[in-house]
Design a protein around this motif. Structure first.
Motif, PDB file in Angstrom:
ATOM      1  N   ASP A 146      18.784  73.774   5.077  1.00 45.80           N
ATOM      2  CA  ASP A 146      17.387  73.673   4.683  1.00 45.80           C
ATOM      3  C   ASP A 146      16.532  74.080   5.875  1.00 45.80           C
ATOM      4  O   ASP A 146      16.658  73.497   6.963  1.00 45.80           O
ATOM      5  N   VAL A 147      15.679  75.065   5.683  1.00 49.26           N
ATOM      6  CA  VAL A 147      14.879  75.605   6.785  1.00 49.26           C
ATOM      7  C   VAL A 147      13.402  75.591   6.399  1.00 49.26           C
ATOM      8  O   VAL A 147      13.026  76.110   5.341  1.00 49.26           O
ATOM      9  N   VAL A 148      12.571  75.014   7.264  1.00 52.31           N
ATOM     10  CA  VAL A 148      11.121  75.092   7.109  1.00 52.31           C
ATOM     11  C   VAL A 148      10.563  75.805   8.329  1.00 52.31           C
ATOM     12  O   VAL A 148      10.878  75.440   9.466  1.00 52.31           O
ATOM     13  N   ILE A 149       9.772  76.821   8.102  1.00 51.34           N
ATOM     14  CA  ILE A 149       9.123  77.579   9.186  1.00 51.34           C
ATOM     15  C   ILE A 149       7.682  77.110   9.277  1.00 51.34           C
ATOM     16  O   ILE A 149       6.942  77.174   8.285  1.00 51.34           O
ATOM     17  N   VAL A 150       7.278  76.627  10.432  1.00 52.33           N
ATOM     18  CA  VAL A 150       5.902  76.167  10.653  1.00 52.33           C
ATOM     19  C   VAL A 150       5.203  77.182  11.549  1.00 52.33           C
ATOM     20  O   VAL A 150       5.592  77.371  12.713  1.00 52.33           O
ATOM     21  N   LEU A 151       4.184  77.813  11.019  1.00 53.50           N
ATOM     22  CA  LEU A 151       3.417  78.811  11.768  1.00 53.50           C
ATOM     23  C   LEU A 151       2.095  78.221  12.220  1.00 53.50           C
ATOM     24  O   LEU A 151       1.360  77.630  11.418  1.00 53.50           O
ATOM     25  N   ASP A 152       1.792  78.358  13.490  1.00 52.95           N
ATOM     26  CA  ASP A 152       0.472  78.023  14.006  1.00 52.95           C
ATOM     27  C   ASP A 152      -0.463  79.158  13.583  1.00 52.95           C
ATOM     28  O   ASP A 152      -0.383  80.276  14.112  1.00 52.95           O
TER      29      ASP A 152
ATOM     30  N   GLN B 240      22.411  80.124  -1.032  1.00 53.43           N
ATOM     31  CA  GLN B 240      22.879  78.739  -0.903  1.00 53.43           C
ATOM     32  C   GLN B 240      21.928  77.897  -0.059  1.00 53.43           C
ATOM     33  O   GLN B 240      22.074  76.681   0.016  1.00 53.43           O
ATOM     34  N   ASP B 241      20.943  78.545   0.587  1.00 51.04           N
ATOM     35  CA  ASP B 241      19.997  77.842   1.446  1.00 51.04           C
ATOM     36  C   ASP B 241      18.721  77.492   0.677  1.00 51.04           C
ATOM     37  O   ASP B 241      18.436  78.055  -0.385  1.00 51.04           O
ATOM     38  N   TYR B 242      17.935  76.574   1.272  1.00 50.05           N
ATOM     39  CA  TYR B 242      16.606  76.254   0.754  1.00 50.05           C
ATOM     40  C   TYR B 242      15.596  76.483   1.870  1.00 50.05           C
ATOM     41  O   TYR B 242      15.906  76.317   3.058  1.00 50.05           O
ATOM     42  N   VAL B 243      14.367  76.854   1.497  1.00 52.78           N
ATOM     43  CA  VAL B 243      13.396  77.294   2.502  1.00 52.78           C
ATOM     44  C   VAL B 243      11.976  77.005   2.027  1.00 52.78           C
ATOM     45  O   VAL B 243      11.716  76.868   0.830  1.00 52.78           O
ATOM     46  N   ASN B 244      11.070  76.915   2.977  1.00 55.05           N
ATOM     47  CA  ASN B 244       9.635  76.969   2.712  1.00 55.05           C
ATOM     48  C   ASN B 244       8.939  77.333   4.016  1.00 55.05           C
ATOM     49  O   ASN B 244       9.552  77.232   5.092  1.00 55.05           O
TER      50      ASN B 244
ATOM     51  N   LEU C 186       8.910  68.106   3.229  1.00 56.29           N
ATOM     52  CA  LEU C 186       9.655  69.110   2.469  1.00 56.29           C
ATOM     53  C   LEU C 186      11.158  68.936   2.659  1.00 56.29           C
ATOM     54  O   LEU C 186      11.933  69.066   1.712  1.00 56.29           O
ATOM     55  N   LEU C 187      11.556  68.627   3.888  1.00 62.98           N
ATOM     56  CA  LEU C 187      12.983  68.488   4.184  1.00 62.98           C
ATOM     57  C   LEU C 187      13.587  67.228   3.563  1.00 62.98           C
ATOM     58  O   LEU C 187      14.805  67.083   3.518  1.00 62.98           O
ATOM     59  N   LYS C 188      12.727  66.313   3.083  1.00 66.00           N
ATOM     60  CA  LYS C 188      13.222  65.125   2.391  1.00 66.00           C
ATOM     61  C   LYS C 188      13.158  65.274   0.871  1.00 66.00           C
ATOM     62  O   LYS C 188      13.679  64.432   0.133  1.00 66.00           O
ATOM     63  N   SER C 189      12.486  66.342   0.399  1.00 66.58           N
ATOM     64  CA  SER C 189      12.277  66.510  -1.048  1.00 66.58           C
ATOM     65  C   SER C 189      13.528  67.051  -1.717  1.00 66.58           C
ATOM     66  O   SER C 189      14.457  67.517  -1.064  1.00 66.58           O
TER      67      SER C 189
ATOM     68  N   GLN D 100      22.200  70.707   6.467  1.00 66.20           N
ATOM     69  CA  GLN D 100      21.593  70.886   7.785  1.00 66.20           C
ATOM     70  C   GLN D 100      20.093  71.018   7.600  1.00 66.20           C
ATOM     71  O   GLN D 100      19.631  71.640   6.640  1.00 66.20           O
ATOM     72  N   SER D 101      19.317  70.457   8.523  1.00 62.52           N
ATOM     73  CA  SER D 101      17.855  70.555   8.480  1.00 62.52           C
ATOM     74  C   SER D 101      17.369  71.241   9.746  1.00 62.52           C
ATOM     75  O   SER D 101      17.729  70.830  10.851  1.00 62.52           O
TER      76      SER D 101
END
Length: 1153
Positions: free
Chosen positions: A245-251, A278-282, A348-351, A358-359
């Motif tokens: 599980d991948v979250v990209i945080v952009l400034d 197979q991955d999840y993303v936002n 998001l990573l808990k949803s 993997q987070s």
């Protein structure tokens, strides 16, 4: 969208800039009688041209006179056969990969165990150990063109590709090249055991891939070899890192504006590109509203970019494209709000849905705690001295650290943060954030080679999971040139350490071939994966036509029967069964389906009532009057090998080469027609398409077509499907009929042809067709077969053989007459099936009633044609002649207002004329006076030009006032867009490339790729179709139009025995632009125009319905749980990290020595 259309329409009706007073609502034209007469004259011209040139009645008589056999078809038998074939296909790939993975492990462990020498250099290795894909001297003379690979390869050895960033003399590099050399025999054995095997390869943790068969690497436009690092390829990461599980945080704050934000967006897109299904993303864009120096409030907010803003989304191709499109459109602005950004990321990573394995948070910022003088965190206030701006925003990073620390306590699994600092030196904030959460920090000064610069992230992924699970990848576009394929990947682990990944490829076109070769009649098939996404369906583009990794839409968007979801549920569960669905007309549609062993796919065949009994035409019993049939590769008859087999064929054909007057650049025969056999006519279409032995093809085809041996179909070494020779022979007598024609426009006819549903294509004069040509997929064939009772005329187009701008006039021919007695037809209510006695066309289901030469009951009476279209026959005539003849028919009875004639307008202006058009049932112009002056090479000026682009006011009136045009809108998930307008494919002589030159492109192309401005995109497809009921009892629509482009009085009427309509505009008067450009005119045309328009894909309705994570299901791989090196400098030198402190003390010591 609807609101926009209303506003545009309102704008069109604004009449401030134009004098549109020629007509009042009650005005009438004076050409109504003439228009009706012209429609009759044009229709008669077309029908007479078809009768004189096509000779359809003869072709129909040949089909009616043929003998037919009846075969009962059982869908269950077909499904079992295909299940066995496809199961064997996938299992062989799986076995080859397993053998390869085991061999890699053995040779690696043996190499490590017995290594007692000092590693040398790559140049010390022998040729059989080291052949570099980037060093052509090592491959010289060894590569040969292999059609199955569409490029030069060597099946005698494998080659090595070393990623650009990998040091070539490093010990690990040399050792990897050395030990993998022992894979040669395994590669060859695998290839020998599976004729359908394509690429085999091993990608190592060293950044090296060994690939078989060997190849020279592809180059970019500058001639440099493209980089390739297996460790960042989706197939490698999916096999080694496992689900994540991948979250990209952009400034997204204003301080990131410019190059910094471009780099940040590049980081985000690089991460997304390496994710798999197979991955999840936002992606989260973090920023907040602010005031400026004058007190104006600027609104911004922190948001997740995905369609589902509160959850993660699966990293399917559709969602990846969606996110990348939205990232690309982002602009820096607002003040920093990274506290909120990280809160959303952790939520998001808990949803659900997510993997739970993997987070990871990828955090991108410039580390600045202020966004400049103009960014204020308060509205300001007024004093006696004037306005005082609010305070400058200064961010407290401690709050962000606190949020991350607090949220991470409840994260399971623990979330790692990888920080990327863009250009600035403010390392403390992103560095502490990463190091406190088991990640690492990297500073990026530019956006070049981001995969290399971000190797901390990719190295971690490739070694984070001890994944032993093999898997099939999603279909993707092969980087090595074989089109859409799937890969079976297996991670190779030795003593608990991943050493690399093996991959074995399977091409999607071969899978499609297994499905389509078992189709007949109206039967079709489709293939889906376990998620219910469509991998293959006849409504989608063939895999060979796709420009990018395909977006797979849910099968429920293509199969819309109410009961289909029950079938889909059964298919996704891997069951084999059948289900009958009743249609609205009481007919049935039967689904036969099964799962494919050793894969994640299921397939289905769909049969209608008429498909369960298949009529197959038989070869004529008496062939004494039949002449020789010739294959379309005319030049090959001069090949010594072919000439030895058929010594007199060349002379008999009387071949002409490059007859510059009529057929420049082509080889033709006036004495004979030629036969082209489409790929689907072959037992193995893939082998046919990739086989470059043209002499062998010609010998096989010529011998088969003229043979008297029994046609057993695809058994043994047979090349062609059963019944192909029968279709060749049945159409053979038409050759003499075509040759003996005499009529006025014969000199303007370029080709006459007949294409049958089996893929047999006979054309006169004889000439070569492009290798992948299939008459049944051509627009003229589909248009005619969909309305077989009409004579169809195409829009103008550039001939596939390159002879110029043509139109095709075509008519359908039906399967031979079905024998039916009066008793068979007695209890059947109209419309009647084929073979029943009829009086008029409307009595029949086929809407064609004629006297047939077919034997059987009532052979002396008119009978209904069989419902099944057997083929389409037509002629190609030069467009210029077609238009001139048509325009000649449209002479006004008073001699004053004929087509294109200029005269005085009703308001006294001397600039009116009569404009005349022909358009088809989809509102595409078939005849337009402007087409005559358009260059034949510029197809955009005449091919599929929509009526709305030329006469927007008339089109708008017909849509909104008369309901004559019905708008049809759909989404094309496999569309193609262009950066620049399409250019014609020309030879060096400046003439269109002929079929031979197009076929030989892959073989003859140079090492540097040509520029391609096409790219894959998702499009909103807007079309129109005509509503004949709107014509009313009079058969004509008339009306006044007055708008920003033109004014006039129009007439629309049909040519009922064709697919055409006649539009005449009397007193047509165009309005020039008031300034330099007539904007309102362009708006009028755009809102009524059809076409395919690029859109951001609509994936919002494709939410994942998974409620349990992979972790909860126990499907996550074991993690290595490794610690990463993470260092950063703080804002104050006195509090630097230990390494920098030691360096400072050491330098001070040296100074005082």
């Amino acid at each position: 969208m609807r609101l926009l259309q209303i506003l545009l329409i309102a704008l069109v009706h604004t009449r401030a800039e134009y004098s549109w007073t020629e007509y009042e609502d009650g005005a009438h034209g004076s050409l109504e009688g003439d228009v009706l007469n012209w429609a009759v004259l044009i229709q008669n011209y077309i029908l007479q041209l078809a009768s004189d040139g096509i000779k359809k009645d003869f072709s129909q008589a040949y089909l009616d006179s043929a003998n037919y056999t009846f075969e009962r078809k059982d869908g269950r038998d077909i499904v079992e056969q295909v299940k066995q074939e496809l199961g064997d296909y996938f299992s062989k790939k799986k076995k080859a990969a397993e053998i390869l993975a085991q061999k890699v492990k053995e040779i690696y462990e043996d190499f490590i165990k017995h290594k007692k020498f000092k590693t040398g250099k790559l140049t010390d290795l022998k040729a059989k150990q080291y052949r570099d894909s980037d060093i052509p001297e090592q491959l010289a003379g060894s590569l040969k063109f292999a059609p199955y690979y569409k490029q030069n390869v060597s099946q005698e050895f494998s080659t090595i590709k070393i990623a650009d960033e990998v040091p070539r003399e490093e010990e690990m590099t040399v050792d990897t090249v050395n030990f993998t050399a022992k894979l040669e025999d395994t590669f060859k054995e695998n290839a020998g055991n599976d004729e359908f095997l394509r690429w085999q390869y091993f990608g190592s943790t060293a950044g090296i891939v060994r690939i078989y068969p060997g190849r020279e690497w592809s180059t970019n436009f500058a001639g440099f070899y493209n980089d390739y690092d297996p460790r960042v390829r989706p197939w490698y990461i999916a096999a080694t890192s496992g689900p994540k599980d991948v979250v990209i945080v952009l400034d997204c704050s204003l301080s990131m504006k410019g190059e910094k934000f471009s780099i940040a967006k590049g980081v985000a897109k690089t991460v997304i590109n390496t994710l798999t299904k197979q991955d999840y993303v936002n992606v989260v864009c973090a920023r907040a509203s602010h005031w400026d120096q004058v007190g104006k409030l600027h609104y911004y907010g922190t948001t997740a970019l995905s369609c589902q803003q509160d959850t993660m989304v699966p990293a399917t191709i559709a969602h990846r494209k969606d996110l990348k499109e939205k990232i690309q459109k982002l602009k820096a602005g607002g003040t920093s709000e990274l506290e909120k950004g990280l809160e959303i990321a952790y939520d998001l990573l808990k949803s659900n849905p997510r993997t739970g394995c993997q987070s990871v948070i990828v955090f991108v910022t410039d580390g600045q705690d202020t966004d400049g003088e103009n960014i204020r965190c308060g509205p300001g206030y007024y004093t006696r001295s004037g306005y005082v701006p609010g305070p400058i925003c200064k961010y407290n990073w401690t709050k962000v650290w606190s949020v991350a620390d607090g949220k991470s306590k409840y994260s399971l699994p623990q979330t790692r943060i990888f920080s990327y600092l863009i250009k600035e030196d403010a390392e403390e904030f992103p560095g502490r954030l990463a190091c406190s959460h088991r990640g690492s920090l990297v500073k990026l000064n530019n956006g070049q080679n981001l995969i290399f610069q971000m190797r901390n992230y990719f190295d971690f992924l490739s070694s984070s999971a001890l994944n032993t699970k093999a898997m099939w990848t999603s279909p993707y576009l092969d980087a090595w040139g074989l089109g859409i394929m799937v890969t079976y990947t297996i991670p190779v682990i030795s003593n608990g350490t991943t050493i690399g990944v093996v991959g074995v490829d399977a091409t999607l076109d071969q899978i499609e071939n297994f499905l389509t070769k078992h189709q007949w009649g109206n039967v079709y098939s489709f293939l889906i994966n376990k998620e219910g996404e469509t991998i293959y369906h006849p409504k989608l583009k063939p895999s060979t036509n796709l420009l990018e990794d395909p977006i797979f839409i849910p099968i429920t968007q293509l199969e819309t029967d109410e009961e289909f979801p029950l079938i889909l549920k059964d298919m996704r569960e891997g069951n084999t069964d059948m289900k009958v669905i009743e249609q609205k007309d009481k007919s049935t549609k039967t689904f036969f389906y099964a799962a494919i062993d050793d894969s994640e796919y299921s397939f289905a065949y769909i049969l209608t009532d008429t498909d369960k009994e298949f009529r197959r035409s038989q070869e004529p019993v008496d062939r004494s009057s039949y002449t020789t049939s010739y294959y379309n590769l005319l030049k090959e008859y001069l090949n010594p090998v072919v000439k030895e087999e058929f010594p007199h064929a060349w002379e008999e054909l009387e071949i002409l080469e490059n007859e510059t007057q009529r057929y420049p650049g082509l080889t033709i025969s006036y004495k004979h027609s030629t036969i082209f056999l489409a790929p689907k006519s072959h037992c193995d279409p893939i082998q046919y398409l990739y086989d470059d032995n043209l002499a062998k093809k010609t010998i096989n085809a010529h011998r088969y077509m003229n043979s008297y041996e029994t046609d057993d179909g695809c058994v043994g070494d047979q090349v062609y499907d059963k019944g192909i020779r029968a279709d060749v022979l049945i159409t053979q007598p038409i050759e003499e009929i075509w040759k003996s024609r005499e009529f006025e426009s014969l000199s303007q006819v370029k080709w006459t042809n007949i294409g049958l549903r089996s893929g047999v294509f006979r054309t006169y004069p004889g000439h070569r067709s492009k290798r992948g040509y299939d008459p049944t997929k051509r627009p003229w064939y589909r248009r005619t077969s969909s309305t077989p009772w009409r004579t169809s005329i195409s829009t103008p187009y550039m001939d596939a053989a390159g002879v110029g701008k043509i139109v095709t006039i075509s008519q359908a021919v039906f399967e031979g007459m079905t024998p039916r007695t009066d008793e068979d037809c007695f209890n059947i209510t109209q419309p009647l099936p084929g073979g029943c006695v009829c009086e008029v066309d409307t009595d029949c289901i086929s809407r064609v009633c004629y006297v047939s030469e077919a034997p059987g009951p009532n052979s002396d009476q008119r009978r209904c044609a069989t419902e099944r279209v057997e083929g389409v026959t037509g002629l190609d005539i030069l467009y210029d002649d077609f238009q001139n003849r048509t325009m000649e028919a449209m002479q006004a009875s008073n001699g004053l207002k004929s087509c294109n004639q200029h005269y005085t307008c009703p308001n006294g202006e001397d600039k009116c004329q009569t404009r005349c058009y022909l358009f088809d049932s989809k509102a595409f112009l078939v005849m337009d006076p402007d087409f005559l002056i358009a260059s034949a090479l510029d197809e955009s000026k005449y091919e599929q030009v929509q009526l709305g682009t030329k006469e927007g006011e008339v089109m708008k009136d017909l849509i909104y006032k008369h309901d004559f045009f019905v708008r049809v809108e759909s989404i094309d998930f496999q569309g193609s867009c262009r950066i620049t307008p399409e250019e014609p494919k020309l030879s060096l002589d400046g003439i269109p490339k002929n079929p031979g030159e197009q076929d030989d492109y892959i073989r003859n192309k140079g090492p540097i790729p040509q520029f391609n401005s096409e790219y894959g995109c998702i499009q909103d497809v807007i079309q129109f179709k005509t509503n004949d009921k709107a014509l009313g009892p009079s058969g004509m629509i008339t009306g006044n139009v007055s708008g920003p482009c033109m004014s006039g009085f129009y007439y629309v009427t049909s040519l009922p025995k064709t697919n055409l309509y006649l539009l005449i505009i009397e007193n047509w008067n165009s309005y020039p632009a008031s300034l330099f450009y007539n904007f309102n005119c362009q708006i009028t045309r755009s809102i009524v125009n059809s076409g395919a328009y690029r859109i951001i894909n609509g994936t919002c309705n494709q939410a994942s319905k998974s409620s349990r994570t992979l972790a909860e299901e126990g499907k996550c791989p074991k993690l290595s749980d490794k610690d990463l090196m993470c260092i950063y400098t703080t804002a104050t030198p006195l509090t630097s990290t230990p390494v920098l402190i030691l360096l400072t003390l050491f330098c001070t010591y040296l100074i005082y020595l």
